[in-house]
Design an enzyme around this catalytic site. Structure first.
Site, short mmCIF file in Angstrom:
data_model
loop_
_atom_site.label_atom_id
_atom_site.label_comp_id
_atom_site.label_asym_id
_atom_site.label_seq_id
_atom_site.Cartn_x
_atom_site.Cartn_y
_atom_site.Cartn_z
N CYS A 1 13.19 10.70 7.07
CA CYS A 1 13.24 10.17 8.43
C CYS A 1 14.65 10.25 9.00
O CYS A 1 14.83 10.35 10.20
CB CYS A 1 12.74 8.74 8.46
SG CYS A 1 13.42 7.73 7.16
N GLU B 1 10.18 14.81 15.93
CA GLU B 1 10.42 14.79 14.50
C GLU B 1 9.44 15.74 13.81
O GLU B 1 8.23 15.56 13.91
CB GLU B 1 10.25 13.37 13.96
CG GLU B 1 10.60 13.24 12.50
CD GLU B 1 10.48 11.81 11.98
OE1 GLU B 1 9.54 11.10 12.38
OE2 GLU B 1 11.35 11.41 11.19
N GLU C 1 10.58 0.62 9.97
CA GLU C 1 11.54 1.71 9.73
C GLU C 1 10.81 2.98 10.11
O GLU C 1 9.90 3.40 9.41
CB GLU C 1 11.97 1.67 8.26
CG GLU C 1 13.34 2.28 8.04
CD GLU C 1 13.24 3.76 7.80
OE1 GLU C 1 13.22 4.50 8.81
OE2 GLU C 1 13.18 4.17 6.65
N LYS D 1 0.84 -1.20 0.00
CA LYS D 1 0.00 0.00 0.00
C LYS D 1 0.87 1.25 0.00
O LYS D 1 1.60 1.51 0.96
CB LYS D 1 -0.90 0.05 1.23
CG LYS D 1 -1.88 1.23 1.17
CD LYS D 1 -2.57 1.51 2.47
CE LYS D 1 -1.82 2.45 3.38
NZ LYS D 1 -1.71 3.83 2.88
#
Lengths: 290, 490
Positions: free
Chosen positions: B302, B399, B268, B194
């Site tokens: 990331c 983040e 991840e 997906k």
């Protein structure tokens, strides 16, 4: 116990092993360990959450130093543990027998435990070469991947075989530079606790290995949820425990390793993948050229 | 911040004429179905959603919304293909299919690059030079592993896991699809993937390409949708392995959802990388590295170097040079070949970044943002950094996933290392110094899966990628990336 003997033997107090010391559990609680006929062998510590937390603090403190120790040194210390265990072979055989293990099986398990330490002592300076890589990237960089210890590992040791199962899980974790807290077998804890004395006499730095005795049902959630534990290795429990451990481990994305069906007496338990289970892969890049 | 005369003497000196990548050669259908069992099919419930161009806010296409019933169909197709075809195929032949995907992707690279920039907002320079070539390289690299797996794991007999359910993010849409699909197929698994809801197009174009390549139906299935579709994949009992790239919060939810089950997983997740500049670094190169570290792909990375640590004695110089360099960065049309910073991927992400800009100032940080004009329509954010922030500031700890850098200073090596590691994340890190011994001491000390020394944000299919601590579990890329898709029996 002897009756009307010339000399009354001295019974050992079985204590836990934290930060290179042998304290009693802070909780003051105990578990009675009986022989097959129901006679008391010893009262062992029923460790608490607080004991576990103290052990994690000790393991964390010891971790950087142990990870930095040379692979050669870690190998020699593992070898030294085997030497010490060999020297106390008869004591361990007797301890296993007292717990109901047959003479032959007890001797075999102690021998296997010694040999397992030798096996992983030999791996300490080799697994890195087997599992690391220099990666041929397309750009002008030097790029390599090495293994590094995950850090602090919490181990639920198998109930059976008590000594061999514990040794088989401690050896690969410390060969790889981790420090650890292990919960000893619930049913056969005596030899496991005595093994701490062997460690203590083997130049293993304080805090590298910490051993608790107690109830899994009470401690497993703390092993799985502690935020300063990097990985949990679980050798006991069914699907329900597995779910509990993995759910709690998710809080800090702890790595979970399950070794439920491993036959610790089988040759299959001898492999460097047991070391790799508690290693991270780190990749480093540097440009080539000036 | 008082900015001295910009020694780069750039702004106002001359203007770049527009240099747009042509889009007349690309084909985007007005509507896409779900790619299941080798065909594009209508979603069972007949629902579709828009995918828009974040640079213009205009609709590019309508894409099927997969419900649980569609996911079930896809998983069953993948299972059938696994049992009847893919796991029985000679590994060398399996490899040839994957090689073919790599070659066809190279042939159509420019088309994929343009669509990637249209759908996701990233500059064409990056999609053209990084995303698409790396995606093709990934397929090429793993193709060759298909018939050599036993050499990767001494003493083991590697076997595939079965059906892999894969959920990927919007920051590198095609590249993440390649990272997921290539090793899975090489290891002998089949796939249900997906793509993210804001960037589904290149995955759907990849589905077309995979059909063109003649892959047996069901080996790769691509379903589109948002979080609910992802959950349906993760929780489907017919999936043997879950691979997820995305936020740490969702990663933890997945870890919990899979607890107690038999599915293996790789995650991840997020990052907050330290980029450490010592006084003895080549400062101009370091400034380029800082820019690449945080402004690459609008900071939607990331492993972005989002925490800068500069040694005190050079801090003023580095900050001054950085702010001057930022003035030269061109923010605008992603399809323009001169663009450095494209569009923010979505309205939602832009709002989140703006919130962090406010939070940083409210917490006492001083914000510096490049000047320069922005297009009227679309989602844009000028490159920015904070000074005067502390370890506890939210812009230092959390983040942001945008072009926002948090700058702190340090005096000693140990201070830098301790600050760098003071985060629950551990994906990547960077160090800049001319001293080799210092590099190795720092790269060894950083608790992170990827460490760049005197460089930043470099990727390669042969190079394992993945995090320590709360940045994830497992590695992708390289020999170590195969592990996630295999059972290592004796």
């Amino acid at each position: 116990m002897a009756t009307a003997a010339d000399r009354v033997p001295v019974a050992k107090t079985y204590k836990i092993y934290i930060d290179g010391k042998f304290p009693r559990t802070e909780s003051g609680r105990y578990l009675a360990i009986n022989d097959k006929r129901g006679a008391l062998l010893a009262n062992v510590c029923r460790s608490s959450r607080k004991d576990f937390r103290n052990a994690v603090v000790a393991a964390r403190k010891a971790q950087p130093g142990w990870a930095k120790a040379s692979a050669y040194l870690r190998g020699q210390i593992l070898y030294r543990i085997a030497e010490m265990l060999e020297g106390r072979r008869e004591q361990f055989v007797a301890e296993l027998r007292a717990g109901g293990v047959t003479a032959k099986a007890a001797e075999q398990d102690v021998d296997r435990s010694i040999d397992r330490l030798i096996y992983f002592a030999g791996w300490a300076d080799k697994y890195q070469q087997v599992f690391s890589a220099v990666n041929p990237v397309s750009s002008s960089h030097f790029n390599f991947s090495v293994l590094e210890p995950m850090g602090v590992v919490a181990i639920i040791a198998p109930d059976e075989p008590g000594l061999l199962g514990l040794v088989s899980n401690i050896a690969p974790a410390i060969a790889g530079g981790n420090t650890l807290v292990a919960l000893a077998s619930e049913t056969e804890p005596l030899s496991a606790i005595s093994f701490a004395e062997v460690l203590h006499a083997s130049d293993v730095p304080a805090g590298v290995v910490n051993i608790l005795s107690g109830l899994k049902s009470e401690l497993i959630e703390h092993f799985a949820s502690h935020m300063d534990v990097n990985a949990v290795v679980c050798c006991e429990g069914g699907r329900k425990q597995r779910r509990q451990v993995q759910t709690l481990a998710a809080e800090n994305v702890k790595r979970t390793v399950f070794r439920i069906d491993t036959d610790w007496r089988d040759a299959g338990a001898l492999n460097p993948y047991l070391i790799r289970d508690t290693q991270e892969v780190k990749t480093t890049w540097h440009p080539i050229g000036v | 911040m008082a900015t001295a005369e910009n020694t780069l003497a750039f702004s106002g000196g001359w203007e770049y004429a527009p240099a747009p990548e042509s889009t007349d050669h690309i084909e985007v259908a007005s509507r896409y179905g779900l790619f299941i069992d080798g065909d594009f099919v209508r979603p069972e419930k007949g629902r579709y959603f828009d995918t828009i161009n974040p640079a213009t806010e205009e609709r590019l296409s309508r894409v099927a919304l997969a419900g649980p019933e569609d996911v079930d169909k896809a998983v069953k197709a993948a299972r059938k293909a696994y049992s009847s075809v893919w796991s029985r195929m000679k590994p060398a032949e399996r490899g040839k299919y994957i090689f073919r995907i790599a070659r066809m992707l190279q042939e159509r690279a420019r088309e994929f690059a343009a669509i990637e920039s249209l759908d996701g907002g990233k500059p064409i320079r990056e999609s053209r030079d990084i995303d698409i070539p790396l995606a093709a390289a990934h397929f090429f690299y793993y193709a060759g592993w298909a018939d050599k797996l036993e050499y990767a794991f001494p003493g083991r007999r590697p076997r595939p896991l079965g059906v892999a359910g894969q959920v990927i993010p919007w920051n590198f849409p095609l590249l993440m699809a390649a990272w997921k699909i290539a090793p899975a197929l090489a290891a002998g698994n089949t796939v249900v993937l997906k793509p993210a809801e804001t960037t589904p197009l290149t995955a759907l174009k990849l589905a077309e390409l995979i059909a063109d390549a003649g892959l047996p139906p069901g080996v790769v299935n691509i379903v589109t949708g948002a979080g609910d579709t992802g959950s349906a994949i993760v929780e489907h009992p017919g999936v043997n392995k879950v691979a997820f790239t995305g936020s740490t919060a969702v990663g933890k939810r997945i870890q919990k959802a899979l607890a107690g089950g038999r599915k293996s997983y790789t995650l991840e997740l997020g990052g907050k990388a330290a980029n450490i500049v010592f006084a003895d670094a080549a400062i101009d190169q370091a400034v380029e590295g800082i820019v690449n570290g945080i402004f690459f792909n609008q900071g939607h990375v990331c492993c972005a170097g989002s925490r800068l640590f500069v040694q005190e004695s050079v801090a003023d110089e580095v900050v001054e040079k950085l702010s001057q360099r930022m003035e030269t960065l061109i923010v605008g049309d992603p399809l323009d070949k001169n663009t450095d910073i494209g569009a923010i991927n979505s309205k939602m992400q832009l709002d989140k970044i703006r919130d962090y800009l406010k939070v940083g100032e409210a917490e006492g940080g001083s914000l510096h943002q490049a000047s320069g004009k922005l297009p009227r329509k679309g989602y844009w954010c000028r490159p920015a950094f904070f000074t005067g922030v502390s370890q506890s500031s939210r812009v230092v700890q959390e983040e942001i996933f945008g072009p926002v850098l948090a700058i702190q200073t340090f005096r000693t090596f140990d201070e830098a290392l301790e600050k760098a590691n003071n985060t629950p994340y551990g994906l990547s890190g960077g160090v800049w110094t001319d001293k080799g011994a210092k590099i190795f001491r720092m790269t060894q000390g950083l608790k992170a899966g990827v460490v760049w020394a005197n460089t930043f944000n470099k990727f390669d299919p042969t190079s394992p990628f993945g995090g320590y601590k709360e940045s994830g579990v497992g590695r992708e890329g390289g020999l170590h990336g195969l592990d996630a898709y295999l059972r290592l029996g004796e």
